[in-house]
Design a protein around this motif. Structure first.
Motif, PDB file in Angstrom:
ATOM      1  N   TRP A  99      18.683 -24.826 -19.623  1.00  0.00           N
ATOM      2  CA  TRP A  99      18.679 -25.035 -21.062  1.00  0.00           C
ATOM      3  C   TRP A  99      19.872 -24.304 -21.682  1.00  0.00           C
ATOM      4  CZ3 TRP A  99      12.846 -23.507 -21.309  1.00  0.00           C
ATOM      5  CH2 TRP A  99      12.060 -24.649 -21.106  1.00  0.00           C
ATOM      6  N   ALA A 100      19.914 -24.284 -22.994  1.00  0.00           N
ATOM      7  CA  ALA A 100      20.914 -23.483 -23.695  1.00  0.00           C
ATOM      8  C   ALA A 100      20.677 -21.995 -23.416  1.00  0.00           C
ATOM      9  CB  ALA A 100      20.835 -23.763 -25.192  1.00  0.00           C
ATOM     10  N   LYS A 101      21.641 -21.186 -23.683  1.00  0.00           N
ATOM     11  CA  LYS A 101      21.603 -19.742 -23.446  1.00  0.00           C
ATOM     12  C   LYS A 101      21.537 -19.398 -21.963  1.00  0.00           C
ATOM     13  CE  LYS A 101      21.005 -19.425 -27.952  1.00  0.00           C
ATOM     14  NZ  LYS A 101      22.144 -19.180 -28.859  1.00  0.00           N
TER      15      LYS A 101
ATOM     16  N   ARG B  57      17.626 -31.592 -24.841  1.00  0.00           N
ATOM     17  CA  ARG B  57      18.377 -32.229 -25.908  1.00  0.00           C
ATOM     18  C   ARG B  57      17.701 -33.560 -26.232  1.00  0.00           C
ATOM     19  NH1 ARG B  57      24.393 -32.678 -24.033  1.00  0.00           N
ATOM     20  NH2 ARG B  57      24.851 -32.510 -26.265  1.00  0.00           N
TER      21      ARG B  57
ATOM     22  N   ASP C  86      20.696 -31.225 -30.825  1.00  0.00           N
ATOM     23  CA  ASP C  86      20.819 -30.141 -29.861  1.00  0.00           C
ATOM     24  C   ASP C  86      20.031 -28.920 -30.338  1.00  0.00           C
ATOM     25  OD1 ASP C  86      22.317 -31.225 -27.840  1.00  0.00           O
ATOM     26  OD2 ASP C  86      24.248 -30.537 -28.626  1.00  0.00           O
TER      27      ASP C  86
ATOM     28  N   HIS D  83      15.790 -24.953 -26.388  1.00  0.00           N
ATOM     29  CA  HIS D  83      15.581 -26.353 -26.010  1.00  0.00           C
ATOM     30  C   HIS D  83      14.843 -27.079 -27.117  1.00  0.00           C
ATOM     31  CE1 HIS D  83      11.170 -26.102 -24.761  1.00  0.00           C
ATOM     32  NE2 HIS D  83      11.500 -24.837 -24.932  1.00  0.00           N
TER      33      HIS D  83
END
Length: 378
Positions: A98-100, A110, A136, A146
């Motif tokens: 995921w992000a981060k 996403r 996003d 997420h």
């Protein structure tokens, strides 16, 4: 539209919470309260075939897309007029994180969009974000890790409201688990703006509440769709969502409900459908659901889990959105004739046979009404 999918109930279903997958469509033949679903596949020419075939497949249109690894949980909207375009919003991601930089444990990440001229053959739409996505994670809000689409409602003026869910850096036992529900708006389905300053419209409860862990996968019915349902207060929006709780016997899922005068400010109605008895096909609880109004009542098609961890889908009905009754039937999607020994209220859609693309799990259902209900008499 001449195709059978335009005249019958269609079920767009994806693999469940912990497994990336592809979308397929099934046809619900039953016009009333019965439980026969026929799996439909798509031949190379686009005509129905006997074997179910994925409709949205990761990397099918190239590895550069935002969902190159998995595609899941479609929200499907038929055209509002003949010869119009079908639209689908769904979630996925291109990699394992995921992000981060957090390792993903759900198929969320996403949100993107696809369109179709017939509801069967789909093409991805290139959104304004990297890889063609349309929404996003945020930079530092509740949904910074997420996101996933829950539902999309079209207002009378044409504006689209997306009820989505997302998780951030907080949450135990894993970062990203404390999911909350947000709202975004769009005029074209591709460019979305978060509403309410990016703050959630529904958050988890207190520590002792049934939904303290997370609130996610919202399905929303506006008042113009529920006006014939006598048990739902006049001019009230209705939301169905689900949560989970760690118990001594394992993780248990429960569906909750909430009402709103404006679709933004919500008041919870508590848990409405949870685990059934041990040994049942839905003994571990109720997960992702979809709701439609039929015969002045609510019909819920829901994903559930049994003691072995197998996922399947079943039906429930309600006259007010709070008190739900599971459908009593022994019919199954795999065997439309009664199966000896199958418990009443059993699943209507189960995973495929060994070797099938959906042999591991089915879930996250979404129902599309007959197009005559959308367009009126033709």
């Amino acid at each position: 539209m001449a195709h059978a999918a335009a005249r019958s109930w269609a079920l767009a279903a994806l693999a469940a919470l912990l497994c990336g997958s592809n979308a397929f469509v099934s046809e619900w033949r039953a016009p009333k309260r019965c439980t026969q679903i026929l799996r439909r596949g798509i031949s190379p020419r686009g005509a129905p075939s006997g074997r179910p075939t994925p409709l949205v497949v990761p990397k099918k249109e190239g590895p550069q897309w935002w969902d190159a690894r998995n595609s899941a949980s479609p929200v499907v909207k038929p055209p509002t007029e003949p010869n119009g375009q079908w639209r689908m919003w769904y979630y996925g991601r291109a990699g394992t994180e995921w992000a981060k930089g957090l390792k993903a444990f759900l198929p969320t990440g996403r949100i993107g969009c696809a369109t179709s001229s017939d509801g069967l053959k789909w093409r991805r739409c290139k959104g304004p974000l990297e890889g063609g996505a349309v929404l996003d994670p945020s930079e530092d809000a509740f949904d910074s890790v997420h996101v996933g689409v829950g539902d999309v409602v079209q207002l009378p003026n044409g504006t689209l409201w997306m009820y989505y869910f997302g998780g951030g850096l907080d949450g135990l036992p894993n970062q990203g688990i404390r999911m909350q529900i947000g709202l975004a708006t769009s005029e074209d389905g591709l460019k979305w703006q978060r509403a309410e300053g990016g703050q959630p419209v529904l958050s988890p409860g207190d520590e002792e509440d049934f939904d303290a862990l997370f609130v996610a996968w919202p399905r929303v019915l506006p008042p113009w769709l529920t006006k014939g349902v006598k048990g739902i207060p006049k001019n009230q929006w209705y939301m169905s969502y689900h949560t989970a709780k760690f118990e001594s016997t394992g993780l248990r899922w429960t569906a909750g409900a909430a009402f709103s005068p404006d679709g933004i400010h919500w008041k919870k109605a508590g848990p409405v459908l949870g685990p059934s008895s041990s040994g049942s096909w839905d003994s571990c609880g109720v997960g992702v659901r979809h709701l439609v109004v039929k015969e002045n009542a609510l019909t819920m098609l829901y994903e559930a889990v049994d003691d072995r961890g197998d996922h399947a889908c079943g039906l429930a009905y309600s006259e007010d959105g709070v008190v739900w009754q599971r459908q009593v039937s022994s019919a199954s999607v795999n065997d439309v004739e009664d199966v000896p020994g199958r418990a009443a209220g059993g699943p209507i859609l189960q995973k495929g046979e060994d070797g099938d693309w959906d042999s591991r799990v089915v879930g996250t259902p979404y129902l599309v009404p007959p197009l005559g209900d959308v367009w009126g008499p033709q």
